[in-house]
Design an enzyme around this catalytic site. Structure first.
Site, PDB file in Angstrom:
ATOM      1  N   LYS A   9      -1.890   9.922  -6.051  1.00 56.68           N
ATOM      2  CA  LYS A   9      -1.441   8.965  -5.029  1.00 56.68           C
ATOM      3  C   LYS A   9      -1.263   9.695  -3.692  1.00 56.68           C
ATOM      4  CE  LYS A   9       0.468   5.528  -2.861  1.00 56.68           C
ATOM      5  NZ  LYS A   9      -0.382   4.461  -2.332  1.00 56.68           N
ATOM      6  N   SER A  41      -0.359  -3.713   0.237  1.00 57.19           N
ATOM      7  CA  SER A  41       0.345  -3.080   1.347  1.00 57.19           C
ATOM      8  C   SER A  41       1.464  -2.250   0.744  1.00 57.19           C
ATOM      9  CB  SER A  41       0.901  -4.127   2.313  1.00 57.19           C
ATOM     10  OG  SER A  41       1.507  -3.467   3.410  1.00 57.19           O
ATOM     11  N   MET A  42       1.057  -1.222   0.006  1.00 58.44           N
ATOM     12  CA  MET A  42       2.044  -0.416  -0.723  1.00 58.44           C
ATOM     13  C   MET A  42       2.930   0.383   0.232  1.00 58.44           C
ATOM     14  SD  MET A  42       1.216  -1.338  -3.690  1.00 58.44           S
ATOM     15  CE  MET A  42       2.237  -0.275  -4.690  1.00 58.44           C
ATOM     16  N   GLY A  43       2.367   0.803   1.351  1.00 59.89           N
ATOM     17  CA  GLY A  43       3.174   1.560   2.321  1.00 59.89           C
ATOM     18  C   GLY A  43       3.455   2.978   1.868  1.00 59.89           C
ATOM     19  N   CYS A  52      -4.807   5.174   5.934  1.00 59.20           N
ATOM     20  CA  CYS A  52      -3.916   4.173   5.320  1.00 59.20           C
ATOM     21  C   CYS A  52      -3.603   3.069   6.333  1.00 59.20           C
ATOM     22  CB  CYS A  52      -2.621   4.818   4.848  1.00 59.20           C
ATOM     23  SG  CYS A  52      -1.478   3.568   4.208  1.00 59.20           S
ATOM     24  N   SER A  81      -9.473   0.853   1.864  1.00 55.30           N
ATOM     25  CA  SER A  81      -9.531  -0.615   1.885  1.00 55.30           C
ATOM     26  C   SER A  81      -9.847  -1.115   3.301  1.00 55.30           C
ATOM     27  CB  SER A  81      -8.193  -1.186   1.416  1.00 55.30           C
ATOM     28  OG  SER A  81      -7.161  -0.711   2.242  1.00 55.30           O
ATOM     29  N   GLY A 111     -12.256  -4.697  -3.670  1.00 52.29           N
ATOM     30  CA  GLY A 111     -12.954  -5.558  -4.624  1.00 52.29           C
ATOM     31  C   GLY A 111     -14.390  -5.815  -4.220  1.00 52.29           C
ATOM     32  N   GLY A 136     -15.646  -1.669  -4.127  1.00 55.92           N
ATOM     33  CA  GLY A 136     -16.443  -2.660  -4.845  1.00 55.92           C
ATOM     34  C   GLY A 136     -17.101  -2.150  -6.104  1.00 55.92           C
ATOM     35  N   THR A 156      -9.825  -1.375  -7.290  1.00 53.51           N
ATOM     36  CA  THR A 156      -9.418  -2.689  -7.791  1.00 53.51           C
ATOM     37  C   THR A 156      -9.725  -2.865  -9.283  1.00 53.51           C
ATOM     38  OG1 THR A 156      -9.803  -3.647  -5.601  1.00 53.51           O
ATOM     39  CG2 THR A 156      -9.744  -5.182  -7.450  1.00 53.51           C
TER      40      THR A 156
HETATM   41  C1  SIN Z   1      -0.713   2.393   0.572  1.00 52.35           C
HETATM   42  O1  SIN Z   1       0.063   3.153   0.016  1.00 52.35           O
HETATM   43  O2  SIN Z   1      -0.322   1.507   1.346  1.00 52.35           O
HETATM   44  C2  SIN Z   1      -2.176   2.494   0.319  1.00 52.35           C
HETATM   45  C3  SIN Z   1      -2.689   3.779   0.777  1.00 52.35           C
HETATM   46  C4  SIN Z   1      -3.968   3.674   1.510  1.00 52.35           C
HETATM   47  O3  SIN Z   1      -4.574   2.592   1.578  1.00 52.35           O
HETATM   48  O4  SIN Z   1      -4.398   4.665   2.051  1.00 52.35           O
END
Ligand code: SIN
Length: 327
Positions: free
Chosen positions: A47, A72-74, A131, A198, A225, A254, A276
């Site tokens: 991660k 939108s994990m942040g 990100c 993404s 996706g 994808g 995804t």
């Molecule tokens: C996230 O943690 O928001 C996703 C990380 C990323 O898209 O780089």
């Protein structure tokens, strides 16, 4: 038929071209254990982390279906120290790529220094410059000056033999492919680029409840996706053409079927990352992907990935104009 699905990224031999995309099933040791156990995943990407642990954005922050996701994990993560330990533990069985996503140039440099000072357990560093989900933090790789500034400083750190790659956002305009590649070509030590993160700041709504499906950033999030595949393939193809041969391209975006892996490699990818699909199907979905890809190679009578990597034809031989809007 003799089939060899191995490939190389940054000189590291991988026994299959499939690895997880950073962020998917790779935040905790328990998740990483599952990645480690899969014989069809050739490497582990951790991660994207920061120096200290982060809770990330408020939930709900992920929504997915079998073919689509928005997140939108942040940068919710357990800290660099945690993933350095992961690298130490799991690199005994397969390569571990540490994904770093500092919130400032200083944090990125400090993390790379920490990795350099560690006992080199990780197989490589993937610097995430893309990100889209941290409020008020732009995607660095859309600002070419800022990207150059970070890379200047990061490549000053002596990482020994540990290779470093970058994860890029999707670009959409040919000018931007060239501007980004112009920056990246300044770094002879750059070993790979991962295309793409993404597609940032999309909006997905539930028309029944009339709500956004995720909460942070007023519902805006990174899209993944099937429908990001054409954008991902364009980025893989363009960066393969624009960057020197020693920079590998990792395709990401994808990958839901074996044929998607084939297409990424046809566009020039050395390996692929799965986001995804892995999130939605878990590790149990990976054998299907692997076997489908193998079947594509058998069907097309290819023996190795080198037989078709980068060999996309761009002048269609079949005249099919029936859908041409002007005919
Ligand atoms: C996230 O943690 O928001 C996703 C990380 C990323 O898209 O780089």
């Amino acid at each position: 038929m003799d089939l060899d699905l191995s490939c190389y990224v940054a000189g590291i031999k991988l026994n299959s071209p499939i690895m997880n995309a950073s962020g998917v099933c790779c935040t905790t040791v328990k998740q990483i254990e599952e990645l480690d156990e899969s014989q069809f995943l050739s490497a582990i990407v951790t991660k994207s982390c920061t120096m200290t642990p982060r809770e990330g954005n408020p939930k709900p922050r992920y929504y997915g279906t079998s073919s689509f996701s928005i997140n939108s994990m942040g940068l919710a993560n357990m800290s660099l120290k945690y993933y350095l330990k992961v690298a130490e533990t799991f690199s005994k069985s397969k390569p571990v790529f540490l994904s770093l996503a500092g919130l400032s140039a200083e944090e990125n440099v400090a993390m790379v220094k920490n990795v350099a000072a560690s006992e080199q357990h990780a197989s490589g560093v993937e610097l995430n410059l893309s990100c889209p989900n941290v409020p008020n933090k732009p995607q660095i790789a859309y600002d070419f000056e800022a990207m150059g500034d970070i890379l200047n400083r990061v490549f000053e750190v002596d990482l020994g033999n540990m290779p470093l790659g970058v994860k890029l956002p999707p670009y959409f305009d040919p000018v931007h492919f060239h501007q980004s590649a112009d920056v990246l070509r300044n770094y002879p030590k750059l070993r790979w680029v991962t295309c793409i993160n993404s597609i940032g700041n999309g909006l997905y709504i539930d028309p029944i409840t009339e709500e956004t499906v995720i909460h942070p950033k007023k519902g805006l999030g990174g899209l993944g996706g099937s429908f990001v595949k054409p954008t991902a393939l364009a980025n893989v193809k363009m960066f393969r053409e624009l960057l020197p041969e020693q920079v590998d391209i990792i395709g990401c975006g994808g990958v839901l079927r074996g044929m998607d892996i084939f297409e990424h490699i046809l566009c020039g990818a050395s390996a692929v990352q799965v986001g995804t699909y892995l999130q939605e199907n878990g590790i149990d979905g990976i054998p299907r992907l692997y076997h489908e890809f193998k079947d594509v190679m058998i069907l097309k009578e290819y023996h190795t990935l080198d037989d078709f990597r980068g060999r996309l034809k761009t002048s269609p031989t079949i005249m099919n104009n029936k859908n041409d809007p002007a005919s």
